[in-house]
Design a protein around this motif. Sequence first.
Motif, PDB file in Angstrom:
ATOM      1  N   THR A 380      10.728  19.665   4.197  1.00 24.94           N
ATOM      2  CA  THR A 380      11.339  19.496   2.968  1.00 24.94           C
ATOM      3  C   THR A 380      10.351  18.955   1.833  1.00 24.94           C
ATOM      4  O   THR A 380       9.527  18.194   2.012  1.00 24.94           O
ATOM      5  CB  THR A 380      12.614  18.395   3.192  1.00 24.94           C
ATOM      6  N   ASN A 381      10.756  19.093   0.587  1.00 27.27           N
ATOM      7  CA  ASN A 381      10.188  18.969  -0.556  1.00 27.27           C
ATOM      8  C   ASN A 381      10.439  17.707  -1.039  1.00 27.27           C
ATOM      9  O   ASN A 381      11.676  17.589  -1.386  1.00 27.27           O
ATOM     10  CB  ASN A 381      10.355  19.960  -1.953  1.00 27.27           C
ATOM     11  N   LEU A 382       9.689  16.429  -1.035  1.00 27.79           N
ATOM     12  CA  LEU A 382      10.250  15.122  -1.326  1.00 27.79           C
ATOM     13  C   LEU A 382       9.281  14.549  -2.493  1.00 27.79           C
ATOM     14  O   LEU A 382       8.955  13.357  -2.340  1.00 27.79           O
ATOM     15  CB  LEU A 382      10.127  14.203  -0.012  1.00 27.79           C
ATOM     16  N   SER A 383       8.851  15.326  -3.421  1.00 30.79           N
ATOM     17  CA  SER A 383       7.929  15.037  -4.223  1.00 30.79           C
ATOM     18  C   SER A 383       8.590  14.002  -5.137  1.00 30.79           C
ATOM     19  O   SER A 383       9.965  14.408  -5.435  1.00 30.79           O
ATOM     20  CB  SER A 383       7.517  16.100  -5.131  1.00 30.79           C
ATOM     21  N   GLY A 384       8.059  13.101  -5.739  1.00 31.27           N
ATOM     22  CA  GLY A 384       8.710  12.269  -6.914  1.00 31.27           C
ATOM     23  C   GLY A 384       8.883  10.933  -6.378  1.00 31.27           C
ATOM     24  O   GLY A 384       9.376  10.111  -6.990  1.00 31.27           O
ATOM     25  N   LEU A 385       8.858  10.720  -4.906  1.00 32.92           N
ATOM     26  CA  LEU A 385       9.249   9.252  -4.421  1.00 32.92           C
ATOM     27  C   LEU A 385       7.973   8.307  -4.951  1.00 32.92           C
ATOM     28  O   LEU A 385       6.777   8.647  -5.041  1.00 32.92           O
ATOM     29  CB  LEU A 385       9.059   9.302  -2.957  1.00 32.92           C
ATOM     30  N   GLU A 386       8.517   6.981  -5.129  1.00 34.39           N
ATOM     31  CA  GLU A 386       7.472   5.975  -5.502  1.00 34.39           C
ATOM     32  C   GLU A 386       7.927   4.708  -4.672  1.00 34.39           C
ATOM     33  O   GLU A 386       8.818   4.715  -3.874  1.00 34.39           O
ATOM     34  CB  GLU A 386       7.927   5.596  -6.861  1.00 34.39           C
ATOM     35  N   LEU A 387       6.612   4.195  -4.820  1.00 32.38           N
ATOM     36  CA  LEU A 387       6.615   3.021  -3.769  1.00 32.38           C
ATOM     37  C   LEU A 387       5.986   1.726  -4.463  1.00 32.38           C
ATOM     38  O   LEU A 387       5.203   1.802  -5.534  1.00 32.38           O
ATOM     39  CB  LEU A 387       5.572   3.310  -2.759  1.00 32.38           C
ATOM     40  N   ARG A 388       6.520   0.405  -4.025  1.00 33.07           N
ATOM     41  CA  ARG A 388       6.366  -0.592  -4.826  1.00 33.07           C
ATOM     42  C   ARG A 388       6.027  -1.840  -3.780  1.00 33.07           C
ATOM     43  O   ARG A 388       6.998  -1.784  -2.738  1.00 33.07           O
ATOM     44  CB  ARG A 388       7.380  -1.185  -5.634  1.00 33.07           C
ATOM     45  N   ALA A 389       4.955  -2.473  -3.799  1.00 30.08           N
ATOM     46  CA  ALA A 389       4.895  -3.756  -2.978  1.00 30.08           C
ATOM     47  C   ALA A 389       5.849  -4.712  -3.340  1.00 30.08           C
ATOM     48  O   ALA A 389       5.762  -4.901  -4.514  1.00 30.08           O
ATOM     49  CB  ALA A 389       3.534  -4.043  -2.633  1.00 30.08           C
ATOM     50  N   LYS A 425      -0.688  -3.809  -8.081  1.00 31.32           N
ATOM     51  CA  LYS A 425      -0.866  -4.829  -9.275  1.00 31.32           C
ATOM     52  C   LYS A 425      -0.230  -3.954 -10.329  1.00 31.32           C
ATOM     53  O   LYS A 425      -0.626  -3.007 -10.737  1.00 31.32           O
ATOM     54  CB  LYS A 425      -1.906  -5.737  -9.245  1.00 31.32           C
ATOM     55  N   ALA A 426       0.447  -4.682 -11.306  1.00 25.03           N
ATOM     56  CA  ALA A 426       0.841  -4.234 -12.383  1.00 25.03           C
ATOM     57  C   ALA A 426      -0.124  -4.057 -13.550  1.00 25.03           C
ATOM     58  O   ALA A 426       0.061  -3.177 -14.245  1.00 25.03           O
ATOM     59  CB  ALA A 426       1.810  -4.984 -13.335  1.00 25.03           C
ATOM     60  N   SER A 427      -1.132  -4.833 -13.314  1.00 22.18           N
ATOM     61  CA  SER A 427      -2.534  -4.818 -14.271  1.00 22.18           C
ATOM     62  C   SER A 427      -3.825  -5.257 -13.668  1.00 22.18           C
ATOM     63  O   SER A 427      -3.513  -5.951 -12.459  1.00 22.18           O
ATOM     64  CB  SER A 427      -2.437  -5.345 -15.324  1.00 22.18           C
ATOM     65  N   ALA A 428      -4.760  -4.590 -13.865  1.00 22.82           N
ATOM     66  CA  ALA A 428      -5.997  -5.132 -13.106  1.00 22.82           C
ATOM     67  C   ALA A 428      -6.459  -6.681 -13.191  1.00 22.82           C
ATOM     68  O   ALA A 428      -6.963  -7.280 -12.701  1.00 22.82           O
ATOM     69  CB  ALA A 428      -7.301  -4.553 -13.571  1.00 22.82           C
ATOM     70  N   SER A 429      -5.909  -7.270 -14.336  1.00 27.03           N
ATOM     71  CA  SER A 429      -6.013  -8.819 -14.632  1.00 27.03           C
ATOM     72  C   SER A 429      -5.012  -9.571 -13.919  1.00 27.03           C
ATOM     73  O   SER A 429      -5.128 -10.881 -13.831  1.00 27.03           O
ATOM     74  CB  SER A 429      -5.749  -8.943 -16.232  1.00 27.03           C
ATOM     75  N   GLU A 430      -4.015  -8.972 -13.078  1.00 30.59           N
ATOM     76  CA  GLU A 430      -3.155  -9.713 -12.343  1.00 30.59           C
ATOM     77  C   GLU A 430      -4.000 -10.510 -11.251  1.00 30.59           C
ATOM     78  O   GLU A 430      -4.897  -9.833 -10.830  1.00 30.59           O
ATOM     79  CB  GLU A 430      -2.143  -8.944 -11.870  1.00 30.59           C
ATOM     80  N   ALA A 431      -3.543 -11.664 -10.728  1.00 32.39           N
ATOM     81  CA  ALA A 431      -3.953 -12.128  -9.821  1.00 32.39           C
ATOM     82  C   ALA A 431      -3.663 -11.593  -8.367  1.00 32.39           C
ATOM     83  O   ALA A 431      -2.919 -10.463  -8.184  1.00 32.39           O
ATOM     84  CB  ALA A 431      -3.367 -13.769  -9.395  1.00 32.39           C
ATOM     85  N   ASN A 435       0.699 -13.051  -0.564  1.00 31.20           N
ATOM     86  CA  ASN A 435       1.422 -12.903   0.511  1.00 31.20           C
ATOM     87  C   ASN A 435       1.899 -11.331   0.315  1.00 31.20           C
ATOM     88  O   ASN A 435       2.083 -11.080  -0.858  1.00 31.20           O
ATOM     89  CB  ASN A 435       2.482 -13.946   0.571  1.00 31.20           C
ATOM     90  N   PHE A 436       2.312 -10.910   1.383  1.00 32.46           N
ATOM     91  CA  PHE A 436       2.784  -9.708   1.331  1.00 32.46           C
ATOM     92  C   PHE A 436       4.198  -9.663   1.960  1.00 32.46           C
ATOM     93  O   PHE A 436       4.236 -10.051   3.100  1.00 32.46           O
ATOM     94  CB  PHE A 436       1.929  -8.738   2.068  1.00 32.46           C
ATOM     95  N   ALA A 437       5.178  -9.222   1.257  1.00 32.58           N
ATOM     96  CA  ALA A 437       6.669  -9.754   1.887  1.00 32.58           C
ATOM     97  C   ALA A 437       7.292  -8.121   2.069  1.00 32.58           C
ATOM     98  O   ALA A 437       8.608  -8.177   2.191  1.00 32.58           O
ATOM     99  CB  ALA A 437       7.520 -10.489   0.885  1.00 32.58           C
ATOM    100  N   GLY A 438       6.509  -7.267   1.768  1.00 32.81           N
ATOM    101  CA  GLY A 438       7.341  -5.828   2.362  1.00 32.81           C
ATOM    102  C   GLY A 438       6.923  -4.751   1.086  1.00 32.81           C
ATOM    103  O   GLY A 438       6.285  -5.060   0.076  1.00 32.81           O
ATOM    104  N   PHE A 439       8.043  -3.668   1.177  1.00 32.59           N
ATOM    105  CA  PHE A 439       7.567  -2.625   0.213  1.00 32.59           C
ATOM    106  C   PHE A 439       9.063  -1.799  -0.054  1.00 32.59           C
ATOM    107  O   PHE A 439      10.041  -2.208   0.801  1.00 32.59           O
ATOM    108  CB  PHE A 439       6.581  -1.728   0.451  1.00 32.59           C
ATOM    109  N   TYR A 440       9.247  -1.199  -1.138  1.00 37.52           N
ATOM    110  CA  TYR A 440      10.490  -0.323  -1.229  1.00 37.52           C
ATOM    111  C   TYR A 440      10.027   1.226  -1.614  1.00 37.52           C
ATOM    112  O   TYR A 440       9.065   1.085  -2.320  1.00 37.52           O
ATOM    113  CB  TYR A 440      11.549  -0.896  -2.102  1.00 37.52           C
ATOM    114  N   ILE A 441      10.759   2.137  -1.527  1.00 33.41           N
ATOM    115  CA  ILE A 441      10.798   3.354  -1.815  1.00 33.41           C
ATOM    116  C   ILE A 441      11.725   3.780  -2.985  1.00 33.41           C
ATOM    117  O   ILE A 441      13.034   3.445  -2.360  1.00 33.41           O
ATOM    118  CB  ILE A 441      10.963   4.281  -0.607  1.00 33.41           C
ATOM    119  N   ARG A 442      11.564   4.488  -3.940  1.00 35.61           N
ATOM    120  CA  ARG A 442      12.526   4.775  -4.836  1.00 35.61           C
ATOM    121  C   ARG A 442      12.412   6.199  -4.922  1.00 35.61           C
ATOM    122  O   ARG A 442      11.528   6.870  -5.004  1.00 35.61           O
ATOM    123  CB  ARG A 442      12.065   3.961  -6.406  1.00 35.61           C
ATOM    124  N   ALA A 443      13.808   6.579  -4.787  1.00 37.22           N
ATOM    125  CA  ALA A 443      13.942   8.235  -5.129  1.00 37.22           C
ATOM    126  C   ALA A 443      14.641   8.339  -6.506  1.00 37.22           C
ATOM    127  O   ALA A 443      15.826   7.658  -6.777  1.00 37.22           O
ATOM    128  CB  ALA A 443      15.018   8.646  -3.987  1.00 37.22           C
TER     129      ALA A 443
END
Length: 462
Positions: A380-389, A425-431, A435-443
């Motif tokens: 299946t073609n699933l191009s266009g999915l995005e991930l966020r920590a 990170k939203a920008s390189a200057s961010e801390a 901690n890591f609390a998970g991720f989400y996948i956006r369609a």
Amino acid sequence: MQETRDAFVFRGGAMAAKPEIGSHDIEIRDCDVKYYTKRGFRFRDGCYDIQVINCTADAGGKEWYVEAFPMSFNVIGGAKGTNVYDHDITFIDCIASNNWHINGDSYWNGDGFCAEGTAYNLTYIRCESYGNTDGGWDDKSANPLLIGCIAKDNKKNYRFWSGAPGALLWNCVSAEPNKRGGNSDYVGLWTKGKIRIHNSSFVDSSKPLALNDWRVTPEQIANMNISVNNSLIELPEGKELPAPNYTVSNTVIRPLNETGLSANGVGYKKDMREAQILLTEVRPHQPRIEKEGRLLETKPLNVFSEKNPSGWYLSDWNNAKMKIAKGKGINDSNALEVSTNGSKGGGATYRTKRDSATIKFANFQKSDWALKMSIRTGSTNLSGLELRALTMAEAPKTKEVPLPGTLNGSITGWQEISIPLAKLKASASEANFANFAGFYIRANGSMAGPLYIDNVRLEPMN
């Protein structure tokens, strides 16, 4: 307090790098808890220097049993492998009772005083435990000390797991252990480690003392020992406490069903002197120990494999959905399955909102980390999915990035993908991530088929 799940919960919030920030210097006094379904008093994640005085926790017995499995006083420590400990907690004149766990022919839990291996220097003075379907005490901590305690009518009145220095029972009583169900027998005291018993009485039971004999090697048996001194032990006719696993001195061994908790000047004697006086007398026989907090070695850390760890969960919004798909993972294991229903797309999240369940990078030696996982799209073609920590810290702010890998359906098998956390990170200057609390996948629209995710982990990059 009554009719609750957890009555009192104390979360230390400590880290291996900063054990001193855990909750400490607390006194809990004159609290009565009834009819809880999980815990009366729960301590975890680096609590220390705490006194619990004149408190009771009664789960209500069989009539109030709801879920697996209740405990009156529970000292948990930090999550496994975090080097975070609860320690130096003292219980004085506390009573634990009627914790039931009904589990058919399997093991029945339900403990009065329970402690995990990530705790040490726990002290119990004149505490009592009655009517529990497992342990009056079920203690895996290091260096526990009991003074003037009484355990009666529990399946295993006392249950201790740790090796040297082991537990010290001073002027304590075990009486009438009672099996209510399940697949394990009753006993006055059970251990797979080392126990010293002084000035105590073990009566009204054909099985006053026992060593672990389940799945043990000769070497493990050789390291178990129960030392009994100045005490009273009742034994069935023909039974003995054989050397070298039992060391017995100045102790009265008498037949069952006799009366009294002392004989010939030895055994338990009720002592109502102030707790501090008792502790001053006995502590030299069981000195406190110290465990140093140290940074953990950097190594791959599991986030998801086969099932979600305690405290982690799945959620979704709009038309997206995430679930655990049985047999769809690597080698027919379980996998996370992300799909949509409709044309609007949406998001699916795998995360925790429990601080103690997050992965805290301050606990580890310094490293740059990457989020890695195996994904499978099939044809299946699933191009266009995005991930966020996701993080539970105030910083860094994070951003969505395109999900790596070949997502156009030309690769039907499992693909290994890797995203440095710095790129999330939203920008390189961010801390950096605390901690890591998970991720989400956006369609961003309808998915033509499911995405499968397995073997999610964080790995050091250097």
